[in-house]
Design a protein around this motif. Sequence first.
Motif, short mmCIF file in Angstrom:
data_model
loop_
_atom_site.label_atom_id
_atom_site.label_comp_id
_atom_site.label_asym_id
_atom_site.label_seq_id
_atom_site.Cartn_x
_atom_site.Cartn_y
_atom_site.Cartn_z
N THR A 13 -37.65 45.14 5.98
CA THR A 13 -37.39 44.75 4.60
C THR A 13 -37.57 43.25 4.47
O THR A 13 -37.16 42.49 5.34
N LEU A 22 -36.56 46.95 -1.11
CA LEU A 22 -36.45 48.40 -0.98
C LEU A 22 -37.66 49.10 -1.58
O LEU A 22 -38.13 50.11 -1.04
N THR A 25 -40.57 48.70 0.95
CA THR A 25 -40.34 49.52 2.14
C THR A 25 -40.46 50.99 1.81
O THR A 25 -41.00 51.78 2.59
N LEU A 55 -31.65 52.58 1.97
CA LEU A 55 -32.78 52.65 2.89
C LEU A 55 -32.66 53.88 3.79
O LEU A 55 -33.65 54.57 4.04
N CYS A 66 -34.48 54.79 10.93
CA CYS A 66 -33.89 53.61 10.27
C CYS A 66 -33.19 52.78 11.33
O CYS A 66 -32.32 53.28 12.06
#
Length: 207
Positions: A13, A22, A25, A55, A66
């Motif tokens: 990010t 956001l 991404t 996210l 993540c």
Amino acid sequence: MTAAALGRLHVLTDARAGRDALAVTGAALAAGAPVAQLRVKGATDRDVYELGRRLMALCAEYQALCIVNDRVDIAVAIGAHGTHLGATDLPIEAVRRVAGPGHLIGGTAREPGLAARLVQEGADYLGVGPAFATRTKDGLPDPIGPTMIGAVAGAVRVPVIAIGGITVDRVPELMAAGAYGVAVVGAISDAVDPQEATKQLLVAVTP
């Protein structure tokens, strides 16, 4: 979770002011990026947590990993797959106690000796760089170039992710030197079409 599940393209990010981190991404994830890393500077813990939750939801939607930069507490709180540690963050052993055996832990190295020590301490993968000069993060040391990326990769048996000034044109040289993959910020967030930029990078990192 094991390092074998680690994708070759990591999208960070963009922490620079005025960026919709956001959205960019999310576009990269929609295009197939396998790993997203939450990197946020100068925000409150609550703001980082809320951004991380959003996210993580995107990563779940696109079946991507993540990873949270620096903050194992945030990573555990949002159910992230891993934490990437810098030189001044908690030791790997401490993060492992907090996050558990299935949590991916990334270390940061610039030379083979430190890289080998971090792997011995339990790092699942290494972020190595800056490979080239970059403007997306302040206070970085001088670039180490593909040759040193290769030296680090040759010293360890975990994935080495090159970071710093990465462009699609530079990826082949880094992969040939021994990098397992690359981590990018500006190559996607500065692109006119982040999805197309992601697709080109995915082709470049595919063996």
